[in-house]
Enzyme design. Sequence first.
Site, mmCIF file in Angstrom:
data_model
loop_
_atom_site.group_PDB
_atom_site.id
_atom_site.type_symbol
_atom_site.label_atom_id
_atom_site.label_comp_id
_atom_site.label_asym_id
_atom_site.label_seq_id
_atom_site.Cartn_x
_atom_site.Cartn_y
_atom_site.Cartn_z
ATOM 1 N N ASN A 209 37.479 33.129 56.055
ATOM 2 C CA ASN A 209 38.925 33.059 56.232
ATOM 3 C C ASN A 209 39.370 31.699 55.712
ATOM 4 O O ASN A 209 39.195 30.688 56.377
ATOM 5 C CB ASN A 209 39.244 33.225 57.731
ATOM 6 C CG ASN A 209 40.715 32.994 58.043
ATOM 7 O OD1 ASN A 209 41.544 32.903 57.137
ATOM 8 N ND2 ASN A 209 41.040 32.897 59.315
ATOM 9 N N TRP A 210 39.916 31.700 54.510
ATOM 10 C CA TRP A 210 40.256 30.429 53.860
ATOM 11 C C TRP A 210 41.546 29.829 54.406
ATOM 12 O O TRP A 210 41.922 28.722 54.034
ATOM 13 C CB TRP A 210 40.336 30.623 52.333
ATOM 14 C CG TRP A 210 39.039 31.023 51.697
ATOM 15 C CD1 TRP A 210 37.826 31.160 52.333
ATOM 16 C CD2 TRP A 210 38.792 31.327 50.324
ATOM 17 N NE1 TRP A 210 36.855 31.542 51.433
ATOM 18 C CE2 TRP A 210 37.426 31.654 50.182
ATOM 19 C CE3 TRP A 210 39.605 31.366 49.182
ATOM 20 C CZ2 TRP A 210 36.850 32.008 48.959
ATOM 21 C CZ3 TRP A 210 39.039 31.721 47.959
ATOM 22 C CH2 TRP A 210 37.676 32.029 47.858
ATOM 23 N N LYS A 211 42.238 30.565 55.255
ATOM 24 C CA LYS A 211 43.495 30.081 55.861
ATOM 25 C C LYS A 211 44.429 29.528 54.774
ATOM 26 O O LYS A 211 44.466 30.070 53.675
ATOM 27 C CB LYS A 211 43.191 29.058 56.966
ATOM 28 C CG LYS A 211 42.195 29.616 57.990
ATOM 29 C CD LYS A 211 42.060 28.783 59.227
ATOM 30 C CE LYS A 211 41.041 29.436 60.164
ATOM 31 N NZ LYS A 211 40.884 28.737 61.424
ATOM 32 N N GLY B 159 35.927 30.008 59.277
ATOM 33 C CA GLY B 159 37.026 29.247 58.691
ATOM 34 C C GLY B 159 36.491 28.071 57.893
ATOM 35 O O GLY B 159 36.100 28.194 56.731
ATOM 36 N N GLY B 160 36.416 26.917 58.527
ATOM 37 C CA GLY B 160 36.049 25.659 57.863
ATOM 38 C C GLY B 160 34.815 25.746 56.980
ATOM 39 O O GLY B 160 34.835 25.280 55.831
ATOM 40 N N SER C 40 33.866 27.951 64.841
ATOM 41 C CA SER C 40 32.938 26.854 64.533
ATOM 42 C C SER C 40 31.529 27.317 64.179
ATOM 43 O O SER C 40 30.534 26.670 64.537
ATOM 44 C CB SER C 40 32.898 25.836 65.687
ATOM 45 O OG SER C 40 34.181 25.274 65.890
ATOM 46 N N GLU D 253 36.905 35.839 68.713
ATOM 47 C CA GLU D 253 37.059 34.413 68.430
ATOM 48 C C GLU D 253 37.716 33.708 69.620
ATOM 49 O O GLU D 253 38.951 33.701 69.737
ATOM 50 C CB GLU D 253 37.948 34.213 67.199
ATOM 51 C CG GLU D 253 37.437 34.883 65.950
ATOM 52 C CD GLU D 253 38.064 34.265 64.702
ATOM 53 O OE1 GLU D 253 37.314 33.745 63.879
ATOM 54 O OE2 GLU D 253 39.303 34.293 64.586
ATOM 55 N N GLU E 274 45.758 32.207 65.365
ATOM 56 C CA GLU E 274 46.762 31.293 64.807
ATOM 57 C C GLU E 274 48.072 32.032 64.556
ATOM 58 O O GLU E 274 49.154 31.463 64.662
ATOM 59 C CB GLU E 274 46.221 30.636 63.524
ATOM 60 C CG GLU E 274 45.169 29.588 63.856
ATOM 61 C CD GLU E 274 44.167 29.317 62.753
ATOM 62 O OE1 GLU E 274 44.392 29.727 61.602
ATOM 63 O OE2 GLU E 274 43.133 28.681 63.061
ATOM 64 N N HIS F 27 44.994 37.328 64.045
ATOM 65 C CA HIS F 27 44.276 36.062 64.211
ATOM 66 C C HIS F 27 45.011 35.219 65.260
ATOM 67 O O HIS F 27 46.240 35.256 65.333
ATOM 68 C CB HIS F 27 44.202 35.323 62.875
ATOM 69 C CG HIS F 27 43.283 34.139 62.917
ATOM 70 N ND1 HIS F 27 43.659 32.940 63.471
ATOM 71 C CD2 HIS F 27 41.998 33.981 62.521
ATOM 72 C CE1 HIS F 27 42.637 32.093 63.400
ATOM 73 N NE2 HIS F 27 41.616 32.699 62.828
ATOM 74 N N GLY G 208 37.809 25.946 64.962
ATOM 75 C CA GLY G 208 38.112 24.662 64.340
ATOM 76 C C GLY G 208 37.818 23.461 65.216
ATOM 77 O O GLY G 208 38.191 22.339 64.887
HETATM 78 P P1 PGA Z 1 36.441 28.010 62.154
HETATM 79 O O1 PGA Z 1 37.581 29.146 62.096
HETATM 80 O O2 PGA Z 1 35.178 28.608 61.582
HETATM 81 O O3 PGA Z 1 36.981 26.884 61.305
HETATM 82 O O4 PGA Z 1 36.269 27.643 63.595
HETATM 83 C C1 PGA Z 1 37.287 30.472 62.421
HETATM 84 C C2 PGA Z 1 38.519 31.336 62.290
HETATM 85 O O5 PGA Z 1 39.622 30.869 62.602
HETATM 86 O O6 PGA Z 1 38.436 32.504 61.879
#
Ligand code: PGA
Length: 254
Positions: free
Chosen positions: A9-11, A234-235, A213, A166, A96, A94, A172
């Site tokens: 997930n490149w956000k 994500g990251g 994470s 999640e 977010e 998600h 994050g």
């Molecule tokens: P993260 O994000 O790996 O940076 O914790 C995961 C996500 O939001 O899908």
Amino acid sequence: MRTPIMAGNWKMHKTIGEAVELAQGIQAATVHLAGAEIVLCPPFTAISAVAEAVAGSQIKVGAQNMHWEKQGAFTGEVSPLMLANLCQYVILGHSERRQHFAETDAGVNQKVKAALVHHLRPIVCCGENLAQNEAGETAEVVGGQVRAALAGLTPEQVAQVVIAYEPVWAIGSGKAAEPAAVNSIIGLNIRGVIAEMFGEGTAQTVRIQYGGSVKLDNSDAFMVQPNIDGALVGGASLTVGSFLPLIESAARHG
Ligand code: PGA
């Protein structure tokens, strides 16, 4: 047997040029890899270019959100019809989006239904926040989100859905959840709820990822858990060097 699915997930990261470069790098590094499904989810602006860059490879592409209507006066939104021929997956609900864009369980359910109508496979996110976790409400929150997201679907449709568990506090933060605890929540409160709603057979076919994470030093510990079928990352999905070992980790335990 469920094939593990490792999704990036490149956000809100990567210009078109950067996205193509990353997609090409991942593609080149995974040409001979088997045992895990790979999904890249760039921002809307780069979906087309990334899809072109990975065409003919095993890599699938996903969007990070969409509206449930096919078209209409919804300024700034993207419809399932627009994504249908462009990508195979779409991340929905998600945390977010729930947190910063006021997405509700009911809205997520509408999006899940719309995605399936257009042959897009939803990656439906669920997870408790820190306060809910500390109040011992994880089971109730996660179970409720799953029930709401899948309400009104047929077992055949549910089999197309991927769920991503999640915990909001793990996203994050660098503080991943505990793999055995995640395995148990997924088993009881996600797979268990799907079994109640759609039957045990369907529950056993649905792939359920962990997200929050995930990185090189904890990926194997998640992938060995019997209820965890890959990760939403994500990251660590933003460079070839950090994402490739995670794909390999999922493939090893596929
Ligand atoms: P993260 O994000 O790996 O940076 O914790 C995961 C996500 O939001 O899908």
